[in-house]
Design a protein around this motif. Structure first.
Motif, short mmCIF file in Angstrom:
data_model
loop_
_atom_site.label_atom_id
_atom_site.label_comp_id
_atom_site.label_asym_id
_atom_site.label_seq_id
_atom_site.Cartn_x
_atom_site.Cartn_y
_atom_site.Cartn_z
N GLN A 80 0.83 -1.19 0.00
CA GLN A 80 0.00 0.00 0.00
C GLN A 80 0.88 1.25 0.00
N TRP A 81 0.25 2.39 -0.36
CA TRP A 81 1.02 3.63 -0.47
C TRP A 81 1.68 4.02 0.84
N GLN A 82 1.05 3.68 1.97
CA GLN A 82 1.67 4.02 3.26
C GLN A 82 3.04 3.38 3.41
N LEU A 83 3.14 2.11 3.00
CA LEU A 83 4.41 1.40 3.13
C LEU A 83 5.42 1.90 2.11
N VAL A 84 4.96 2.23 0.89
CA VAL A 84 5.86 2.80 -0.11
C VAL A 84 6.45 4.10 0.42
N ALA A 85 5.60 4.94 1.04
CA ALA A 85 6.07 6.23 1.58
C ALA A 85 7.05 6.02 2.73
N ILE A 86 6.77 5.06 3.60
CA ILE A 86 7.68 4.79 4.72
C ILE A 86 9.02 4.29 4.20
N PHE A 87 8.99 3.38 3.23
CA PHE A 87 10.21 2.83 2.66
C PHE A 87 11.04 3.93 2.00
N PHE A 88 10.41 4.72 1.14
CA PHE A 88 11.13 5.79 0.45
C PHE A 88 11.63 6.86 1.43
#
Length: 360
Positions: free
Chosen positions: A334-342
């Motif tokens: 999900q976008w939340q995890l993409v944002a946390i990773f980046f």
């Protein structure tokens, strides 16, 4: 009774011949894809520059060539790696490995092994994702998979060799060591945040299906030849599911690769201002290239006055944080995890950039 036995024997022979034929077809397909992958650069050169008569010096020619090569390459890798990981998940005791990694105190060794494995695999950020999907499908802890995903695009043997020839041993050691260390620390931190809930429903469904199939196959003692059609079908299903994401992501990278000139970056980065490193990282995110491909660009940056630490931060952001990678990851998480990773990796790269400028 003898007729029934004779019929069963004929049915068994027919089944064996069908399975043998399928195995031969799959083997030929794998050989074909391996040959295609090997000759892909030459084939794309011919198609783009000879058949389509595009020029390798124009923005359009560079973009089309980049798009064709990376799209085909990633689809081949995705199919082959998904198939291999399907075989591994079918026979390797992944549940035991998952339990071992989650219950034993390895004192961070699991993150180091995953990060080192990422360093020795010659993949760019998008090419690393198929193996990342395979790890997640097999139930490997998310932090360990992130350790691999972080390091894999940042460090590889070709980039290290080029870096050594251009910038010397000290800079190469700092670059390679920091890339592996970033994977270890980043994977550990992300693993402790317990982010599995942000995996996409698609990945969760793959995990559930894999576990259910393994249980059935173990109970029925299904042979490899009988498992193979299902494994290949699942691999192709993964390819079809992410195809649109691959096309969109690579199209973005191709546009940036072909139309953004080097002078655009050196104009703003060849300065000793405090914001040079963060700006380098931000400007690099829309770009997309592998580590070996960006090293010559870094040499140009340094020759034009960009500090080496700032240039390395730019390089790490280009290969480790790209919009094409984010597009592909959206299928997995999900976008939340993409944002946390980046966000986590961006912070690490900026800090490393400042540190590089202090010691180099």
């Amino acid at each position: 009774m003898r007729k029934k036995n004779h019929f069963s024997e004929r049915e068994s022979v027919f089944k064996d011949k069908t399975s043998c034929g399928y195995l031969i077809m799959v083997s030929l397909l794998v050989v074909f894809l391996a040959i295609l992958y090997h000759y892909l650069p030459s084939l794309v050169d011919w198609f783009a520059y000879d058949f389509l008569t595009l020029s390798s010096t124009t923005h359009l020619g560079k973009s089309i060539h980049f798009f064709l090569y990376d799209t085909i390459k990633i689809m081949i890798l995705l199919f082959l790696i998904s198939g291999v990981m399907g075989i591994v998940n079918a026979y390797f005791p992944v549940d035991r490995l998952r339990v071992f990694l989650t219950t034993k105190k390895l004192y961070g060794l699991e993150y180091l092994m995953a990060s080192f494995f990422g360093a020795v695999t010659p993949f760019c950020s998008c090419s690393s994702i198929p193996l990342f999907i395979g790890f997640v499908k097999g139930g490997i802890p998310l932090g360990v998979t992130f350790a691999y995903l972080i390091t894999s695009p940042l460090v590889n043997e070709v980039a290290v060799a080029m870096f050594l020839g251009l910038f010397g041993f000290k800079a190469t050691l700092i670059y390679a060591g920091s890339g592996i260390l970033m994977g270890v620390i980043g994977g550990y931190i992300l693993g402790k945040m317990r982010l599995d809930k942000y995996l996409s429903d698609w990945v969760k469904q793959i995990q559930d299906n894999a576990m259910a199939e393994n249980e059935v196959w173990s109970e029925e003692r299904t042979t490899f030849v009988d498992r193979l059609p299902i494994i290949i079908k699942e691999a192709w299903g993964i390819v079809r599911s992410v195809l649109l994401y691959v096309i969109i992501g690579i199209a973005i990278g191709a546009a940036m690769h072909g139309y953004v000139p080097e002078d655009f970056f050196t104009e703003y980065l060849s300065t000793d201002k405090w914001y040079a490193v963060p700006l380098a990282v931000i400007l690099a995110v829309p770009m997309y290239a592998n580590a070996a491909g960006i090293v010559p660009v870094i040499q140009v940056f340094v020759a034009k006055g960009v500090p080496l630490g700032t240039a390395i931060a730019f390089m790490m952001a280009v290969v480790g944080l790209s919009l094409p990678e984010a597009t592909l990851l959206k299928k997995v998480m999900q976008w939340q995890l993409v944002a946390i990773f980046f966000g986590t990796i961006t912070l690490f790269i900026i800090l490393l950039g400042f540190l590089f400028n202090m010691v180099l």
